[in-house]
Design a protein around this motif. Structure first.
Motif, short mmCIF file in Angstrom:
data_model
loop_
_atom_site.label_atom_id
_atom_site.label_comp_id
_atom_site.label_asym_id
_atom_site.label_seq_id
_atom_site.Cartn_x
_atom_site.Cartn_y
_atom_site.Cartn_z
N VAL A 116 0.85 -1.19 0.00
CA VAL A 116 0.00 0.00 0.00
C VAL A 116 0.89 1.24 0.00
O VAL A 116 1.85 1.34 0.78
CB VAL A 116 -0.90 0.03 1.24
N ILE A 117 0.61 2.17 -0.90
CA ILE A 117 1.35 3.43 -0.96
C ILE A 117 0.38 4.56 -1.25
O ILE A 117 -0.80 4.31 -1.50
CB ILE A 117 2.45 3.40 -2.06
N GLY A 118 0.86 5.78 -1.22
CA GLY A 118 0.02 6.92 -1.59
C GLY A 118 0.12 8.07 -0.63
O GLY A 118 0.66 7.95 0.47
N TYR A 119 -0.44 9.21 -1.06
CA TYR A 119 -0.41 10.44 -0.28
C TYR A 119 -1.15 10.27 1.04
O TYR A 119 -0.62 10.58 2.11
CB TYR A 119 -1.07 11.55 -1.11
N ALA A 120 -2.36 9.74 0.97
CA ALA A 120 -3.16 9.56 2.19
C ALA A 120 -2.52 8.52 3.09
O ALA A 120 -2.54 8.65 4.32
CB ALA A 120 -4.58 9.15 1.84
N TYR A 121 -1.93 7.48 2.48
CA TYR A 121 -1.34 6.42 3.28
C TYR A 121 -0.14 6.94 4.05
O TYR A 121 0.08 6.57 5.21
CB TYR A 121 -0.96 5.24 2.38
N GLU A 122 0.64 7.84 3.42
CA GLU A 122 1.80 8.38 4.12
C GLU A 122 1.37 9.18 5.35
O GLU A 122 1.98 9.08 6.42
CB GLU A 122 2.63 9.25 3.17
N LEU A 123 0.28 9.96 5.17
CA LEU A 123 -0.24 10.70 6.32
C LEU A 123 -0.76 9.74 7.39
O LEU A 123 -0.60 9.96 8.59
CB LEU A 123 -1.35 11.64 5.89
N GLN A 124 -1.38 8.65 6.92
CA GLN A 124 -1.91 7.66 7.86
C GLN A 124 -0.79 7.08 8.73
O GLN A 124 -0.97 6.88 9.93
CB GLN A 124 -2.59 6.54 7.05
N ARG A 125 0.37 6.84 8.10
CA ARG A 125 1.50 6.32 8.89
C ARG A 125 1.97 7.36 9.89
O ARG A 125 2.44 7.03 10.97
CB ARG A 125 2.66 5.89 7.97
N LYS A 126 1.90 8.65 9.50
CA LYS A 126 2.28 9.71 10.44
C LYS A 126 1.34 9.69 11.64
O LYS A 126 1.74 9.92 12.78
CB LYS A 126 2.21 11.08 9.77
N ILE A 127 0.06 9.41 11.37
CA ILE A 127 -0.93 9.35 12.45
C ILE A 127 -0.59 8.19 13.38
O ILE A 127 -0.66 8.31 14.60
CB ILE A 127 -2.35 9.20 11.86
N VAL A 128 -0.20 7.05 12.80
CA VAL A 128 0.17 5.90 13.62
C VAL A 128 1.33 6.27 14.54
O VAL A 128 1.32 5.96 15.74
CB VAL A 128 0.56 4.68 12.74
#
Lengths: 298, 245
Positions: free
Chosen positions: A58-70
């Motif tokens: 899984v990759i992408g703009y939203a996913y990168e932010l999601q990892r920041k949230i984690v």
């Protein structure tokens, strides 16, 4: 009969006593702490927000932010390690999966609107898009009025579908609306000549062009029919978790980190084909990065 | 789970203003019923022909019928639908293919789904017709021929009337299946019942009410079909045979 008022008083008192404690202690954060794991909802083909690359990662703009949230959740709970589980969702099941607890947070391409707010909560907005048209360059279609009486495709369950239907109703445009089940199928419908235009969120249209066999044949045209705010979906009434998520997004946006992530996904070649979306940052996005918020447009 | 129940949602005018949400469900019901019934007609007619051909004493004809059954029975329904809808128009001569693709999308979807469901189910009906014919005592055919009937006449007047009565119960299940299978038309965008349920979820964010209502409608369809088929069975039963008194 004196018992009843006494019981009621006790119940009311208990409710008042326990409520603040519950509000502070977020159910989601507690669950993450207890199980040591968090489940992220992601999309499979929402390029460039959340999708699989050619290695099924899984990759992408939203996913990168999601990892920041984690990361922010990890810091908040002072955990060394959080087990991250990934769960693909579709536009049809994403709300239910968040509600029933299968997914703790969904970041992809979900529009924050007031109807959905009755069922789920939305984080700070991470992207603002406009709904436009993708057409073949040789088609001669320049804007929405050109679509009268023609076949138009859009993806089922999206705001674009709603707008097209409303246009038919209000302006009597007599368009034949085809609702395909995902963006890939919508594009296939356009590519095979079943429809003359594909209406969708502009960023996703650029994403489809990047995937196309001959990207040079297609273009995005038209005046944006609506602006939409993409947010991450969380369970309702979980202020504690929402605070952590909002703070993580705001931090990325005001620190300039989100600008860098934007450049990476929208101004540079991205997987799977190494194509560049070439989508400059809109004024709405610049505004958002200056003043993060969780407002819905409609 | 924090869920906000709202059954009145069905009476609200839809966001697009063209109907109420209940009206949407009824439109979906209309498409599901008309798709299933028209596919069922195709399935019965073709299924009977192919089923009979499987039992005739001609190697070529029965071989052809067997190939037909195996082809339509062994390819998943969803794949067949995609072939009818997406692949076939590309294989037609360009002028014809384009004419089909530019026609009203609703008809393209309905037509593809009807042909697909009809042929898929006809293979299953054919198998039942064949087993119905084979379950009859051999003497019946021999007696018919001895009476001076031609082979087609034996099938028409002796074998088929009995075979149909025998296979009525499994045919009822096929009839029920076709309604349930019609939901695959969702994947090519036909706005039938299960699709309307998803639309309701998207537009109202009330998934439980939408799916419960659609489930009830499917059950109603199937109960009606079962009731009618039971009546038919009673009506055509022959004393001394299955279901007879």
């Amino acid at each position: 009969m004196k018992l009843l008022p006494a019981v009621l008083t006790a119940a009311v008192a208990a409710a008042f006593l326990t409520t603040p404690a519950v509000a502070q202690e977020s159910a989601t954060l507690k669950k993450i702490k207890d199980t040591g794991s968090i489940t992220l909802g992601h999309r499979e083909s929402s390029i460039p927000f959340s999708y699989y690359d050619d290695k099924q990662q899984v990759i992408g703009y939203a996913y990168e932010l999601q990892r920041k949230i984690v990361d922010a959740v990890k810091a908040e709970l002072k955990l060394d390690k959080v087990d991250v589980k990934l769960m693909p969702v579709t536009s049809a099941n994403r709300i239910t999966l968040v509600q029933n607890g299968t997914v703790d947070i969904e970041c992809g391409s979900t529009t924050n609107n007031t109807e959905r707010q009755k069922q789920v909560a939305f984080s700070n907005t991470f992207f603002v898009i406009g709904t436009k048209l993708m057409v073949k360059k040789t088609s001669g279609i320049k804007d929405f009025p050109d679509l009268a009486g023609k076949n138009v495709v859009t993806t089922a369950g999206t705001t674009s579908e709603r707008l097209l239907r409303r246009m038919n109703e209000e302006k009597q445009m007599k368009m034949n609306i085809i609702s395909a089940k995902d963006h890939g199928e919508s594009f296939l419908t356009l590519e095979t000549g079943r429809a003359v235009a594909f209406m969708m969120d502009d960023a996703l249209l650029y994403g489809e062009i990047a995937k196309a066999k001959r990207p040079a044949d297609w273009e995005v045209v038209g005046t944006a029919q609506s602006k939409e705010a993409y947010g991450c979906m969380l369970r309702k009434d979980d202020a504690g978790f929402k605070k952590v998520v909002d703070a993580a997004i705001a931090q990325a946006q005001t620190s300039g980190e989100a600008d860098k992530i934007y450049a990476k996904w929208f101004m540079n070649p991205i997987p799977p084909k190494g194509l560049n979306l070439n989508m400059p940052m809109s004024d709405e996005m610049k505004e958002l990065h200056k003043a993060p918020n969780d407002r819905a447009y409609e | 789970m924090a869920y906000n129940w709202n059954w009145e949602v069905f009476l609200q005018p839809s966001v697009t203003g063209d109907d109420t949400y209940l009206g949407w469900l009824l439109t979906g019901l209309k498409w599901t019923v008309s798709l299933s019934l028209s596919a069922w007609v195709i399935a019965l007619v073709l299924g009977t022909i192919v089923g009979v051909l499987r039992t005739v004493p001609n190697r070529w004809l029965s071989g052809l019928a067997t190939a037909y059954v195996e082809l339509f029975r062994n390819i998943p329904l969803l794949v067949q639908l995609f072939i009818w809808y997406f692949v076939l128009p590309e294989l037609l001569p360009p002028a014809l293919g384009d004419a089909f693709k530019q026609s009203h999308p609703l008809w393209q979807q309905f037509f593809s789904a009807m042909v697909c469901l009809g042929l898929f189910t006809s293979a299953r009906v054919a198998e039942q017709v064949r087993s119905g014919i084979n379950s009859l005592p051999r003497g019946q055919k021999a007696a018919g021929l001895a009476m001076g009937f031609t082979l087609p006449q034996v099938y028409r007047h002796v074998l088929m009337p009995m075979a149909y009565r025998i296979i009525l119960p499994p045919l009822t299940s096929e009839f029920l299946n076709i309604f349930k299978n019609s939901a695959v038309a969702t994947t090519i965008g036909l706005i039938e019942l299960s699709r309307q349920a998803q639309q309701l979820v998207d537009y109202t964010a009330q998934p439980y009410e939408a799916f419960i209502a659609v489930t009830v409608l499917y059950v109603l369809i199937n109960v009606t079909v079962m009731f009618l088929m039971r009546r038919l069975e009673e009506k055509v039963r022959v004393p001394g045979f299955i279901g007879g008194k």
